[in-house]
Design a protein around this motif. Structure first.
Motif, short mmCIF file in Angstrom:
data_model
loop_
_atom_site.label_atom_id
_atom_site.label_comp_id
_atom_site.label_asym_id
_atom_site.label_seq_id
_atom_site.Cartn_x
_atom_site.Cartn_y
_atom_site.Cartn_z
N ILE A 1 15.70 -1.52 9.29
CA ILE A 1 14.84 -0.58 8.59
C ILE A 1 15.61 -0.02 7.39
O ILE A 1 16.83 0.13 7.44
N CYS A 2 14.90 0.20 6.31
CA CYS A 2 15.49 0.83 5.13
C CYS A 2 14.37 1.53 4.38
O CYS A 2 13.18 1.19 4.53
N GLU A 3 14.73 2.50 3.59
CA GLU A 3 13.73 3.31 2.89
C GLU A 3 12.88 2.47 1.96
O GLU A 3 11.66 2.67 1.86
N LYS A 4 13.50 1.50 1.30
CA LYS A 4 12.77 0.65 0.37
C LYS A 4 11.60 -0.06 1.06
O LYS A 4 10.48 -0.09 0.54
N ALA A 5 11.87 -0.62 2.24
CA ALA A 5 10.84 -1.35 2.97
C ALA A 5 9.77 -0.42 3.51
O ALA A 5 8.57 -0.74 3.49
N VAL A 6 10.18 0.74 4.02
CA VAL A 6 9.22 1.71 4.56
C VAL A 6 8.23 2.13 3.48
O VAL A 6 7.01 2.16 3.70
N LEU A 7 8.74 2.45 2.31
CA LEU A 7 7.88 2.88 1.20
C LEU A 7 6.98 1.74 0.72
O LEU A 7 5.80 1.95 0.41
N LEU A 8 7.54 0.53 0.67
CA LEU A 8 6.76 -0.62 0.23
C LEU A 8 5.59 -0.89 1.16
O LEU A 8 4.44 -1.06 0.72
N PHE A 9 5.86 -0.92 2.45
CA PHE A 9 4.80 -1.24 3.42
C PHE A 9 3.75 -0.14 3.50
O PHE A 9 2.58 -0.41 3.79
N LYS A 10 4.16 1.09 3.23
CA LYS A 10 3.19 2.19 3.19
C LYS A 10 2.25 2.00 2.00
O LYS A 10 1.02 2.16 2.14
N ARG A 11 2.79 1.64 0.86
CA ARG A 11 1.97 1.38 -0.33
C ARG A 11 1.03 0.20 -0.09
O ARG A 11 -0.15 0.23 -0.45
N GLU A 12 1.57 -0.84 0.53
CA GLU A 12 0.75 -2.03 0.81
C GLU A 12 -0.42 -1.70 1.72
O GLU A 12 -1.54 -2.17 1.50
#
Length: 264
Positions: free
Chosen positions: A214-225
């Motif tokens: 897990i990393c912040e970049k992926a969390v934010l990306l998947f939330k946007r998606e």
């Protein structure tokens, strides 16, 4: 075929709060199915009939009739036979006009939804581009297509291989959007791919190693998606979009993709 967010097993026993009565169909409705097994949004009950102590129920699911045999405590999905005859097929024949009408309505609705999705992506292609995780294909490309994929989707993996070959042969670039919509395993694989900046080869060979990522970049990306795909009315993968928004390919159909590429 589309990878859908729905599945059921042939026999699914459920704990039901319904009381026994003389009508085995009394408690059988869509809410009863959905609360215990889950159903796709297109599911619709079109027929119910008492057969002994069971309720024969026909649902239209994604344009096709599916038979269920329900009691107060469980349901069975499949065919019922008696005297070497399929009672299920007899039921389908008796309501064939209704089935055909429902199927026609579903197909027309899906055509409309496909067109609406195409228009949405054409209008919002720049926003989609901001969600790209990696790209691959011809170095000197003459067109761009977008590939939305789940890392735990078998149809997506097959299409990834097809795109890898076609992109070099036909001279186009593939921009890949990793969309882990199929559950926890997909999400963990998606985190790993995005957090570690995987490219085509790493993603193609991506497997679950049992370690959480897990990393912040992926969390934010998947939330946007998630928000973006909700607006797009997209809840399945794989999905391919022409870079200019001229066409889309819904599901893992390599032959349809080839036809679309040849038509331009």
């Amino acid at each position: 075929m589309k990878k859908l967010l729905f599945g059921f097993i042939s026999i699914f026993f459920i704990a039901s709060a319904c009381r026994a009565n003389n009508n085995p169909c009394g408690h059988v409705n869509l809410e009863w199915f959905e609360s215990h097994a889950g159903m796709p949004e297109s599911a619709e009950i079109i027929y119910k009939k008492k057969i002994g102590t069971l309720c024969e129920t026909v649902l239209m699911i994604q344009g096709d009739p599916v038979s269920f045999y329900c009691s107060k405590d469980f349901f069975i999905q499949g065919q019922m036979f008696k005297d070497k005859k399929s009672l299920t097929n007899e039921t389908f024949k008796s309501i064939e006009p209704l089935i055909l009408a429902k199927r026609k309505n579903y197909v027309e609705s899906e055509v409309k939804r496909t067109e609406q999705r195409k228009l949405f992506f054409k209008k919002n292609i720049k926003e989609l581009d901001s969600m790209v995780s990696f790209q691959f294909g011809a170095k000197n490309y003459n067109r761009v297509i977008y590939f939305i994929t789940d890392p735990n989707c078998s149809h997506c993996k097959k299409m990834l291989k097809v795109l890898g070959e076609l992109s070099i042969k036909k001279g186009f670039l593939v921009k890949t959007v990793i969309a882990p919509i199929l559950g926890e395993k997909s999400l963990n694989l998606g985190y790993r791919a995005v957090c570690k900046n995987f490219g085509y080869n790493e993603y193609k060979n991506l497997k679950d190693d049992g370690n959480p990522y897990i990393c912040e970049k992926a969390v934010l990306l998947f939330k946007r998606e998630k928000e973006f795909f909700k607006r797009a009315d997209l809840n399945f993968v794989p999905f391919i979009i022409d870079g200019k928004g001229k066409w889309v390919v819904e599901g893992g159909n390599p032959e349809l993709l080839k036809k679309k590429l040849a038509s331009d």
